[in-house]
Enzyme design. Sequence first.
Site, PDB file in Angstrom:
ATOM      1  N   ASN A   8     157.774  -4.385  16.555  1.00  0.00           N
ATOM      2  CA  ASN A   8     157.122  -3.037  15.679  1.00  0.00           C
ATOM      3  C   ASN A   8     158.196  -2.481  14.913  1.00  0.00           C
ATOM      4  OD1 ASN A   8     156.074  -0.565  15.372  1.00  0.00           O
ATOM      5  ND2 ASN A   8     156.430   0.309  17.368  1.00  0.00           N
ATOM      6  N   LYS A  10     157.554  -0.236  12.741  1.00  0.00           N
ATOM      7  CA  LYS A  10     157.532   1.156  12.306  1.00  0.00           C
ATOM      8  C   LYS A  10     157.637   1.422  10.822  1.00  0.00           C
ATOM      9  CE  LYS A  10     159.745   1.889  16.881  1.00  0.00           C
ATOM     10  NZ  LYS A  10     160.321   3.133  17.656  1.00  0.00           N
ATOM     11  N   HIS A  94     150.708   4.046  20.678  1.00  0.00           N
ATOM     12  CA  HIS A  94     152.463   4.292  20.639  1.00  0.00           C
ATOM     13  C   HIS A  94     152.905   5.673  20.815  1.00  0.00           C
ATOM     14  CE1 HIS A  94     156.442   4.113  19.315  1.00  0.00           C
ATOM     15  NE2 HIS A  94     156.549   2.488  19.724  1.00  0.00           N
ATOM     16  N   GLU A  96     155.013   7.551  19.671  1.00  0.00           N
ATOM     17  CA  GLU A  96     155.532   8.208  18.279  1.00  0.00           C
ATOM     18  C   GLU A  96     153.823   8.696  17.773  1.00  0.00           C
ATOM     19  OE1 GLU A  96     157.527   5.012  16.303  1.00  0.00           O
ATOM     20  OE2 GLU A  96     159.095   5.321  18.189  1.00  0.00           O
ATOM     21  N   GLU A 163     156.092   1.572  27.963  1.00  0.00           N
ATOM     22  CA  GLU A 163     157.283   2.154  27.078  1.00  0.00           C
ATOM     23  C   GLU A 163     157.890   3.539  27.447  1.00  0.00           C
ATOM     24  OE1 GLU A 163     157.402  -0.262  23.031  1.00  0.00           O
ATOM     25  OE2 GLU A 163     156.377   1.450  22.767  1.00  0.00           O
ATOM     26  N   GLY A 169     164.229   3.643  21.163  1.00  0.00           N
ATOM     27  CA  GLY A 169     165.153   4.071  20.069  1.00  0.00           C
ATOM     28  C   GLY A 169     166.470   4.785  20.709  1.00  0.00           C
ATOM     29  N   SER A 208     164.165   0.068  23.993  1.00  0.00           N
ATOM     30  CA  SER A 208     165.394  -0.481  23.750  1.00  0.00           C
ATOM     31  C   SER A 208     165.838  -1.785  24.302  1.00  0.00           C
ATOM     32  CB  SER A 208     166.462   0.554  24.272  1.00  0.00           C
ATOM     33  OG  SER A 208     166.638   1.700  23.545  1.00  0.00           O
TER      34      SER A 208
HETATM   35  C1  PEP Z   1     159.018   0.968  20.231  1.00  0.00           C
HETATM   36  O1  PEP Z   1     158.967   1.845  19.447  1.00  0.00           O
HETATM   37  O2  PEP Z   1     158.045   0.392  20.396  1.00  0.00           O
HETATM   38  C2  PEP Z   1     160.262   0.481  20.838  1.00  0.00           C
HETATM   39  C3  PEP Z   1     160.298  -0.255  21.728  1.00  0.00           C
HETATM   40  O3  PEP Z   1     161.693   0.693  20.030  1.00  0.00           O
HETATM   41  P1  PEP Z   1     163.146   0.297  20.328  1.00  0.00           P
HETATM   42  O4  PEP Z   1     163.010  -1.201  20.904  1.00  0.00           O
HETATM   43  O5  PEP Z   1     163.760   0.538  19.119  1.00  0.00           O
HETATM   44  O6  PEP Z   1     163.386   1.066  21.579  1.00  0.00           O
END
Ligand code: PEP
Length: 248
Positions: A8, A10, A94, A96, A163, A169, A208
């Site tokens: 992803n 973003k 998601h 976000e 998630e 992040g 992460s």
């Molecule tokens: C995401 O936004 O789907 C995600 C898992 O981000 P990150 O790997 O940067 O934590």
Amino acid sequence: MKYFIAANWKMNKTIGETRDFLKSFIPMVKELRDVDIVVAPPFTALSAAAEEMKGSNVLLSSQDVFWEEKGAYTGEVAPAMLVDAGCRHVIVGHSERRQYFHEDDQVVNKKIKAVLKAGLGVIFCCGESLEEREGGKTFDVIRREVEQGLAGVDPDNLVVAYEPIWAIGTGKTATVDQAQEVHAFIRNVLSGLYGSRAGEIRILYGGSVTPENVDSLMACKDVNGALVGGASLKPESFVKIVSFKKES
Ligand code: PEP
């Protein structure tokens, strides 16, 4: 079950950067057959990405979608337009989108139904905030998001991503035990919705994920892949993730 690992990106990468990434990434993963590899660039780079991916084992995903088929919805993109651009999957729900764009479970549900109707696969995200985890509400939140997000949804073409928001992040990954515990819970909620078909639904971990922690996460019984943000932006890093070693 075949693993499923999605990038992803973003709001990152121009069309040129997308082409450069894929020109370097695709040859490095061409022998990998036991994992579905998916990349979700921003809308502007979808068509260029589809051109680069032609004939490869890398599939294209969108990061979002609108649920209507066409009309006066300035700025929105319909599922059929994503098919036209070469997408095979769409990320829906998601955190976000939920947090910054106020998408609730009903919006998520409408988007999922529209995506499936258009013949695309869904990567449906759910996860609790730090406050909810610390308040002992993780399982309530996950149950609500899964049951309401997937109400009336057929599980063919469905991938679920767990998630935890506190791990996205932030560099804080869920421990293997924390991930497995919630994944097993999600599988259980899916069994309530779909019976034995729940066993065929891939449940990804996201938050992460890095080349360093991917092996141990993928070794969890109910972890069937990953959704990767930051560590998917460099080809060398994402190659290492999709080439994870399965621990025995
Ligand atoms: C995401 O936004 O789907 C995600 C898992 O981000 P990150 O790997 O940067 O934590």
